[in-house]
Structures are given as C-alpha cells and as structure tokens.
Design an enzyme around this catalytic site. Structure first.
Site, PDB file in Angstrom:
ATOM      1  CB  CYS A 130      25.243  29.903  29.296  1.00  0.00           C
ATOM      2  SG  CYS A 130      23.397  31.151  29.837  1.00  0.00           S
ATOM      3  CB  ALA A 179      17.643   3.690  38.127  1.00  0.00           C
ATOM      4  CG  HIS A 182      16.218   9.902  31.048  1.00  0.00           C
ATOM      5  ND1 HIS A 182      15.648   9.154  31.437  1.00  0.00           N
ATOM      6  CD2 HIS A 182      15.274   9.232  29.691  1.00  0.00           C
ATOM      7  CE1 HIS A 182      14.974   8.360  30.605  1.00  0.00           C
ATOM      8  NE2 HIS A 182      14.277   8.501  30.123  1.00  0.00           N
ATOM      9  CB  THR A 187      21.396   0.164  42.936  1.00  0.00           C
ATOM     10  OG1 THR A 187      20.730  -0.411  41.849  1.00  0.00           O
ATOM     11  CG2 THR A 187      20.750   0.970  42.064  1.00  0.00           C
ATOM     12  CB  CYS A 247      26.429  31.903  32.703  1.00  0.00           C
ATOM     13  SG  CYS A 247      27.604  32.442  30.943  1.00  0.00           S
TER      14      CYS A 247
END
Length: 240
Positions: free
Chosen positions: A128, A23, A120, A27, A149
C-alpha cells in the site's frame, strides 16, 4: 573444443559464478519478452507499453495501468524452465554466487535459487502506497480497476517502473557480486536497457560468457558467445 565444452570447462574451474539475465530467460516458460518480433513492443495498444509502464502514466492513468499490468505482466501459470533449474543446481553445488535478474516473475526463486538480486523488483510483492501494508499478487490480480488497501491507499506492485530508480541496496549487492565473480554468464538479454546493462562493465575477470538468441552490443567484448535458447544451452551443462 566447441563453445558448449568450453563453457562446461569454465564452470568446472569456477567457484564464484554470477549469472546476469533478462527476459529471454523466461520466454521458455511462456512469458513474452519485450523486443522480439512477437514481444510486447510489437503489439498494438492505445499507448506504447513503455509509456504504460512508466511512473508518470501510473500516477495519471492508474486504471489503464492496472488493466495492462493484469493482462500482460502477470503470468500465474508460468513454471521454471531448464535455465532456472540449472542455475539453482549450480548455486546448491557451491559454484554459483548469485543471480542478477532484470525479470520480475520470481521464477528463479521458484526453481530454488536463494541469492537473487531482482533489479526491477517482483510481481510477487505488492504494498500500500499509503500505509505500507504488504499484499500478495492475488490482491492485484483479482481486483477490478485500481486495487485499494483497507486504509484506502493504492496497492502498488513492487516493480521498478520507467522513470523510477533502481533499489540502491539491490544495485550495490549485484555490483559487488559481479566485481568478485570469476565467471560471468550473461543470458537472455539484449543488453540495451540501462542502467542494468551497464553492470557487466564492472566485471573484472577474463571469462565473460554471452548466451542469447540474437547478437548483442557486447558480443565483441565477450570471451565466449553461444547462440540459442538459454534453457536449451544451460540444460546440457553437467554440475559436478
């Protein structure tokens, strides 16, 4: 020779670099991480973010999940920063083999990176759950309540929630690249989320570089540690 000069030399000597990031890479693009003092885990919600981003919560409280997801996980205005751009430049120069990322924002590809292992998943892909039809992010971002959907099924973001397994193909591809790397640069990650953090144990080389704002559990195992914002550090690297 200081740490940055050492990193520059190692990059110059390498042709199978793999970058593993978390992450903290995004940032500097204005996307909040989870564990910093102003990150998502420090904010107060009716449920903890880890709970709201779990598969069981998604199944039982889909409306609450999508309210949080739209509010905190979608960052439509975010742009690649110096770190994303430098990695794309290294790949274009034939130095970088691939990027392995824990992020779901698609900024590596937006910067021009081609070989990206998204551990991830990505907010840019949605499907759907009933018929499998693909949808853009706007189908989730611009809907109210639970996005549906045309067949009536729930549109689920293609992100790996807590309690879900990582994609086997992505995991195997990332592992293979890390094992064959001649330089592994790990950046913007606290290295506490498993199984992703455990991937760096598969690195076989002798040039493990850690770039992070704060210490990680792997600092003692690293061959080189640089402390600071990753975009600021990688932005100073020259690609020959």
């Amino acid at each position: 020779m200081n740490e940055l000069e050492t990193l520059q030399n190692w990059i110059g000597q390498s042709s199978r670099i793999v970058f593993f990031g978390g992450a903290g890479v995004s940032t500097e693009s204005g996307i909040k991480d989870f564990r910093s003092p102003d990150g998502l885990y420090s904010q107060h919600y009716r449920y903890p973010p880890e709970t709201m981003l779990s598969r069981s919560f998604f199944d039982v409280h889909p409306e609450e999940f999508f309210r949080f997801y739209r509010d905190k996980m979608l960052n439509p205005g975010a742009q690649p920063n110096a770190a994303h751009k430098k990695l794309a430049e290294l790949e274009a120069a034939g130095k970088l083999r691939s990027v392995v990322t824990q992020n779901i924002d698609g900024l590596h590809q937006a910067a021009g990176s081609k070989r990206v292992w998204e551990l991830h998943g990505s907010v840019l892909r949605n499907y759907c759950m009933k018929c499998g039809k693909s949808y853009p992010t706007s189908a989730v971002a611009e809907s109210a309540g639970v996005p549906r959907c045309s067949c009536g099924g729930i549109i689920k973001p293609d992100v790996v929630l807590y309690e879900e397994s990582l994609n086997t193909q992505v995991l195997e591809g990332a592992l293979a690249d890390i094992q064959q790397a001649d330089l592994l640069i790990v950046g913007g990650t606290s290295l506490v989320v498993y199984p992703a953090a455990g991937l760096i144990n598969y690195y076989r080389g002798d040039k493990l570089v850690l770039i992070n704002k704060s210490p990680t559990p792997y600092d003692r195992k690293a061959d080189l540690v640089l402390t600071g914002p990753i975009g600021e550090i990688l932005g100073q690297i020259t690609v020959n």
